[in-house]
Design a protein around this motif. Structure first.
Motif, short mmCIF file in Angstrom:
data_model
loop_
_atom_site.label_atom_id
_atom_site.label_comp_id
_atom_site.label_asym_id
_atom_site.label_seq_id
_atom_site.Cartn_x
_atom_site.Cartn_y
_atom_site.Cartn_z
N SER A 78 -16.30 -28.48 -2.93
CA SER A 78 -17.70 -28.22 -2.63
C SER A 78 -18.36 -27.64 -3.87
O SER A 78 -18.24 -26.45 -4.15
N PRO A 79 -19.04 -28.45 -4.68
CA PRO A 79 -19.56 -27.96 -5.95
C PRO A 79 -20.51 -26.78 -5.80
O PRO A 79 -21.38 -26.74 -4.93
N HIS A 80 -20.32 -25.81 -6.69
CA HIS A 80 -21.17 -24.62 -6.79
C HIS A 80 -22.45 -25.02 -7.50
O HIS A 80 -22.41 -25.68 -8.54
N ASN A 81 -23.62 -24.64 -6.93
CA ASN A 81 -24.87 -25.17 -7.48
C ASN A 81 -26.06 -24.31 -7.06
O ASN A 81 -26.92 -24.76 -6.31
N PRO A 82 -26.13 -23.05 -7.55
CA PRO A 82 -27.22 -22.17 -7.11
C PRO A 82 -28.34 -22.02 -8.13
O PRO A 82 -29.13 -21.07 -8.03
N SER A 83 -28.44 -22.92 -9.11
CA SER A 83 -29.29 -22.65 -10.27
C SER A 83 -30.53 -23.53 -10.30
O SER A 83 -31.21 -23.70 -9.29
N GLY A 84 -30.84 -24.12 -11.46
CA GLY A 84 -32.09 -24.82 -11.65
C GLY A 84 -32.03 -26.30 -11.37
O GLY A 84 -30.99 -26.85 -11.00
N PRO B 29 -24.87 -34.35 1.65
CA PRO B 29 -25.01 -33.21 2.56
C PRO B 29 -25.06 -31.90 1.79
O PRO B 29 -24.32 -31.70 0.82
N LEU B 30 -25.93 -31.00 2.23
CA LEU B 30 -26.22 -29.76 1.51
C LEU B 30 -26.01 -28.55 2.41
O LEU B 30 -26.04 -28.65 3.64
N TYR B 31 -25.84 -27.38 1.76
CA TYR B 31 -26.03 -26.13 2.49
C TYR B 31 -26.99 -25.25 1.68
O TYR B 31 -27.07 -25.35 0.46
N ALA B 32 -27.73 -24.40 2.39
CA ALA B 32 -28.80 -23.62 1.78
C ALA B 32 -28.29 -22.24 1.38
O ALA B 32 -27.86 -21.46 2.23
N ASN B 33 -28.36 -21.94 0.09
CA ASN B 33 -28.13 -20.58 -0.40
C ASN B 33 -29.47 -19.85 -0.31
O ASN B 33 -30.41 -20.16 -1.06
N LEU C 214 -22.62 -29.90 -0.88
CA LEU C 214 -23.18 -29.33 -2.11
C LEU C 214 -24.07 -28.14 -1.79
O LEU C 214 -24.92 -28.19 -0.89
N GLU C 215 -23.88 -27.07 -2.54
CA GLU C 215 -24.77 -25.91 -2.45
C GLU C 215 -26.11 -26.21 -3.11
O GLU C 215 -26.17 -26.89 -4.14
N VAL C 216 -27.20 -25.68 -2.53
CA VAL C 216 -28.51 -25.76 -3.18
C VAL C 216 -29.21 -24.41 -3.05
O VAL C 216 -29.06 -23.72 -2.03
N PRO C 217 -29.98 -24.02 -4.07
CA PRO C 217 -30.78 -22.79 -3.96
C PRO C 217 -32.00 -23.09 -3.11
O PRO C 217 -32.81 -23.96 -3.46
N PHE C 218 -32.15 -22.39 -2.00
CA PHE C 218 -33.27 -22.69 -1.10
C PHE C 218 -34.51 -21.91 -1.50
O PHE C 218 -34.57 -20.68 -1.36
N GLU C 219 -35.49 -22.63 -2.03
CA GLU C 219 -36.85 -22.14 -2.23
C GLU C 219 -36.93 -20.76 -2.87
O GLU C 219 -37.69 -19.89 -2.43
N GLU C 220 -36.14 -20.56 -3.93
CA GLU C 220 -36.29 -19.31 -4.68
C GLU C 220 -37.62 -19.30 -5.42
O GLU C 220 -38.30 -18.27 -5.50
#
Length: 380
Positions: A294-300, A113-117, A320-326
């Motif tokens: 909740s792992p931090h994960n806004p990168s590549g 499961p993810l959330y969108a940054n 888990l955090e994910v970078p949304f479509e940067e």
């Protein structure tokens, strides 16, 4: 014959005017290659300097993960060490022809499961710009959305005692996102910009738009733990969770915050905490302390692949955090080897190790090789 580290390369990928990704590639005498990510926004030079100091001493060592005591490193040093650990885990799992999660133990879940940054993709920092990003993430199937809206709460505003006034444009951005996502989870990242008084104002103001997560409201020093505990209780009374500790290094730096239950949620990052093994150990500590992980994960994409496997391996896991479509580079750099987001979840890569490979043509056109250390050169 012992498989040893034969070369280490460091790549600096230009993503946007705001973002760069640092990738590490480790090769071995058996010709197995592992990948790691050391992205540290705005501090790339410090990471490169850490690589210059540490990389030569790794050449010729056994190419296997080694538990390290992470305590006294700078964040840039921890980023490099963590990336090396990711790459060595990638190599170790490939050597056994296993996915990384299976190398680590029994997979606790196959769908993450993810959330969108939505923060970094939002170039237009107006409320309408944030609302547009939230709408795209909503249409992509996400049900939890995070933004860091408080651009105006800067050092000048803090120095002038104008924090509450300066937070108002950020609250307008939060309200705009709330109108788009309705009853879904609204998450706000403060990037340590507030003090206790202004953080209480923020939490109070967050009730109306339905904020459910407040992240890193105040600087995270040990002496701030009582302040953070009070803010957590205040946030809980307002129906919100308090989250933090995304840049803490190693088990022992995290322990005081976990044992004090300063936060509802702690956010170890595979890029800074010490790597794959240390994040797994941190999840165990958080479980003992009844703190969500909740792992931090806004990168590549390399850090994302490592974070997927870690999230699948840990028994104690929130989301888990994910970078949304940067940037489409997130996908183009790894081709079809990284599963796409689907309905706010991600499957795991199926190939051995991290399960991803870098597209050499895309890498060559978007990056600069900023470090190259080899056993052959060291011997000469």
């Amino acid at each position: 014959m012992i498989d040893v580290i034969s070369h280490i390369r460091l790549y600096d990928v230009g993503v946007s005017p705001r973002t760069r990704w640092l990738f590490i590639e480790i090769g071995t005498t058996s010709e197995i290659t592992g990948l790691g990510e050391a992205s540290l926004q705005g501090r790339e030079i410090a990471v490169k300097e850490a690589a210059d100091r540490f990389a030569p001493s790794l050449l010729g060592l056994a190419a296997k993960p080694v538990a390290r005591r992470m305590r006294d490193e700078t964040l840039a040093e921890a980023a490099f060490i963590s990336a090396v650990d990711q790459a060595l885990h990638d190599i170790a799992a490939k050597r056994e022809s296993k996915r990384l999660v299976d190398y680590l133990g029994v997979a606790q879940r196959e769908c993450i499961p993810l959330y969108a940054n939505i923060n970094r993709r939002t170039i237009d920092r107006s409320p309408a710009g944030f609302a547009a990003s939230a709408r795209l993430a909503l249409e992509s199937g996400f049900t939890a959305f995070k933004l860091a809206p408080f651009d105006e709460v800067d050092e000048a505003a803090r120095h002038a005692g104008r924090i509450v006034e300066a937070m108002q444009p950020g609250l307008d951005r939060v309200a705009a996102v709330a109108r788009v996502i309705g009853e879904f989870d609204l998450m706000v990242d403060c990037h340590w910009r507030f003090d206790e008084i202004s953080a209480r104002v923020l939490i109070d103001e967050g009730r109306a738009p339905g904020v459910r997560w407040v992240e890193c409201p105040v600087p995270e020093a040990l002496e701030a733990i009582p302040v953070i505990r009070r803010l957590r209780e205040f946030a809980n009374d307002a129906g919100m969770r308090l989250a933090g500790c995304e840049e803490l290094i190693g088990l022992e730096h995290n322990r005081p915050f976990a044992e004090a239950r300063a936060y509802d949620v702690m956010m170890p990052d595979v890029k800074y905490a010490g790597g794959v093994g240390e994040v797994i150990r941190l999840a165990g500590l958080l479980e003992q302390c009844s703190v969500a992980c909740s792992p931090h994960n806004p990168s590549g994409p390399v850090a994302h692949a490592a974070s997927l496997h870690v999230s699948a391996a840990m028994a104690h896991f929130d989301r888990l955090e994910v970078p949304f479509e940067e940037s489409d580079l997130f996908w183009r750099l790894v081709g079809d080897s990284l599963p796409r987001f689907k309905d706010g979840h991600s499957a795991l890569p199926e190939a051995p190790g991290l399960g991803i490979t870098l597209d050499r043509d895309v890498l060559a056109s978007t990056s600069e090789q900023v470090g190259d250390w080899s056993l052959a050169s060291a011997v000469r």
